[in-house]
Design a protein around this motif. Structure first.
Motif, PDB file in Angstrom:
ATOM      1  N   UNK A 140      44.876  48.346  52.658  1.00 28.16           N
ATOM      2  CA  UNK A 140      43.428  48.348  52.532  1.00 28.16           C
ATOM      3  C   UNK A 140      42.835  49.577  51.820  1.00 28.16           C
ATOM      4  N   UNK A 141      43.274  50.798  52.122  1.00 29.03           N
ATOM      5  CA  UNK A 141      42.677  51.939  51.422  1.00 29.03           C
ATOM      6  C   UNK A 141      42.830  51.887  49.908  1.00 29.03           C
ATOM      7  N   UNK A 142      43.910  51.305  49.410  1.00 31.20           N
ATOM      8  CA  UNK A 142      44.130  51.232  47.965  1.00 31.20           C
ATOM      9  C   UNK A 142      43.060  50.407  47.270  1.00 31.20           C
ATOM     10  N   UNK A 143      42.489  49.445  47.970  1.00 31.75           N
ATOM     11  CA  UNK A 143      41.494  48.571  47.356  1.00 31.75           C
ATOM     12  C   UNK A 143      40.228  49.337  47.004  1.00 31.75           C
ATOM     13  N   UNK A 144      39.988  50.442  47.685  1.00 31.25           N
ATOM     14  CA  UNK A 144      38.838  51.278  47.376  1.00 31.25           C
ATOM     15  C   UNK A 144      39.151  52.232  46.229  1.00 31.25           C
ATOM     16  N   UNK A 145      40.436  52.377  45.922  1.00 29.08           N
ATOM     17  CA  UNK A 145      40.849  53.396  44.959  1.00 29.08           C
ATOM     18  C   UNK A 145      41.047  52.842  43.556  1.00 29.08           C
ATOM     19  N   UNK A 146      40.488  51.667  43.270  1.00 28.84           N
ATOM     20  CA  UNK A 146      40.517  51.169  41.914  1.00 28.84           C
ATOM     21  C   UNK A 146      41.506  50.067  41.642  1.00 28.84           C
ATOM     22  N   UNK A 147      42.218  49.554  42.665  1.00 27.15           N
ATOM     23  CA  UNK A 147      43.184  48.488  42.448  1.00 27.15           C
ATOM     24  C   UNK A 147      42.575  47.128  42.776  1.00 27.15           C
ATOM     25  N   UNK A 148      41.257  47.027  42.682  1.00 25.28           N
ATOM     26  CA  UNK A 148      40.565  45.817  43.127  1.00 25.28           C
ATOM     27  C   UNK A 148      40.850  44.612  42.248  1.00 25.28           C
ATOM     28  N   UNK A 149      41.170  44.833  40.982  1.00 21.31           N
ATOM     29  CA  UNK A 149      41.347  43.718  40.066  1.00 21.31           C
ATOM     30  C   UNK A 149      42.810  43.310  39.939  1.00 21.31           C
ATOM     31  N   UNK A 150      43.709  43.961  40.651  1.00 19.73           N
ATOM     32  CA  UNK A 150      45.139  43.724  40.474  1.00 19.73           C
ATOM     33  C   UNK A 150      45.595  42.460  41.184  1.00 19.73           C
ATOM     34  N   UNK A 151      46.699  41.903  40.686  1.00 12.99           N
ATOM     35  CA  UNK A 151      47.368  40.792  41.351  1.00 12.99           C
ATOM     36  C   UNK A 151      48.496  41.368  42.201  1.00 12.99           C
ATOM     37  N   UNK A 152      49.044  40.575  43.143  1.00 13.77           N
ATOM     38  CA  UNK A 152      50.154  41.088  43.958  1.00 13.77           C
ATOM     39  C   UNK A 152      51.323  41.607  43.122  1.00 13.77           C
ATOM     40  N   UNK A 153      51.684  40.905  42.041  1.00 11.41           N
ATOM     41  CA  UNK A 153      52.801  41.362  41.209  1.00 11.41           C
ATOM     42  C   UNK A 153      52.485  42.687  40.531  1.00 11.41           C
ATOM     43  N   UNK A 154      51.249  42.839  40.053  1.00 12.92           N
ATOM     44  CA  UNK A 154      50.850  44.089  39.400  1.00 12.92           C
ATOM     45  C   UNK A 154      50.792  45.246  40.389  1.00 12.92           C
ATOM     46  N   UNK A 155      50.610  44.934  41.665  1.00 11.63           N
ATOM     47  CA  UNK A 155      50.551  45.967  42.684  1.00 11.63           C
ATOM     48  C   UNK A 155      51.927  46.240  43.291  1.00 11.63           C
ATOM     49  N   UNK A 156      52.985  45.860  42.552  1.00 13.32           N
ATOM     50  CA  UNK A 156      54.371  46.139  42.961  1.00 13.32           C
ATOM     51  C   UNK A 156      54.690  45.488  44.301  1.00 13.32           C
TER      52      UNK A 156
END
Length: 245
Positions: A144-160
């Protein structure tokens, strides 16, 4: 005739597959089908509990395709006991019981007793559907904290959060339900040595998750999750997504 020949060749190819490889294909097909069900549903809801060694927690998660989310966790949250709540109404997201942020070194953190509020990620439904199916609810809370840090547009694969190396290892009972047991790797992909090795029990009838277990490569902590009342397209209370005060 050409169509029949193609079918015959396909059947022959399947018959010639080694048994282990055929089972691996079945394992991936089962997993992908489960994930597809979550993402295709207008909403999904799960009541869960998880255990980190001797620390326990329980909660519930409700997610809709309109990016409306309600997450409640009571019990072990990181290294302490807490009552944490997150609600997104499709436009704004707000937490209660913990403030979410990310340190300059990229590590996520939750500050007990605080609050956070920001814009709801546009693909919240897709990201959470991916994290729940691939990593489980404990990992979803950790994310959850990562979603505030700019990874809001990523897909699961892009988020490793890749899943691979599937194996079907048998059938077992989870309570009174029969489950197919799938093992797979989860993480950066390409055989990364830090990727987690997970075991997932999938309901043989509903093809939805029943249980998950893995040991963290970093720290050696065993995490066991149980999923109760996993429902697709549940009836939703009109006040379910009211932001906490």
């Amino acid at each position: 005739m050409k169509y029949m020949a193609i079918l015959a060749l396909g059947s022959l190819a399947a018959a010639l597959l080694p048994p282990a490889l055929a089972q691996d294909n079945d394992a991936e097909k089962l997993f992908r089908g489960m994930e597809k069900k979550l993402l295709a549903a207008k909403a999904f809801e799960v009541k869960f509990d998880y255990q980190l060694e001797k620390r326990k927690a329980k909660g519930e998660l409700l997610v809709t395709q309109e990016n409306k989310v309600r997450l409640k966790v009571v019990g072990a949250l990181e290294n302490r006991k807490a009552a944490f709540e997150l609600v997104a109404d499709g436009k704004r997201l707000k937490t209660k019981g913990a403030k979410l942020y990310v340190f300059s070194n990229g590590q996520p953190a939750m500050e007990e007793g605080g609050q956070s509020e920001w814009q709801t990620p546009k693909n919240f439904h897709a990201v959470l559907g991916g994290t729940v199916s691939r990593g489980g609810v404990w990992f979803t809370v950790l994310l959850m904290p990562y979603l505030q840090a700019g990874e809001r547009e990523s897909s699961p694969d892009e988020m490793k959060m890749k899943v691979y190396d599937f194996k079907l290892v048998g059938t077992e009972k989870v309570g009174a339900k029969e489950a197919k047991v799938v093992r797979y790797r989860f993480g950066k992909g390409d055989g990364c040595r830090d990727d987690e090795e997970m075991t997932l029990w999938i309901d043989a009838q509903t093809e939805l998750p029943l249980k998950r277990s893995f040991v963290l490569k970093n720290g050696g902590v065993r995490i066991v999750e149980n999923y109760h009342e996993f429902r697709l397209d549940p009836k939703i209370d009109a006040k379910a997504f009211e932001l906490p005060k």
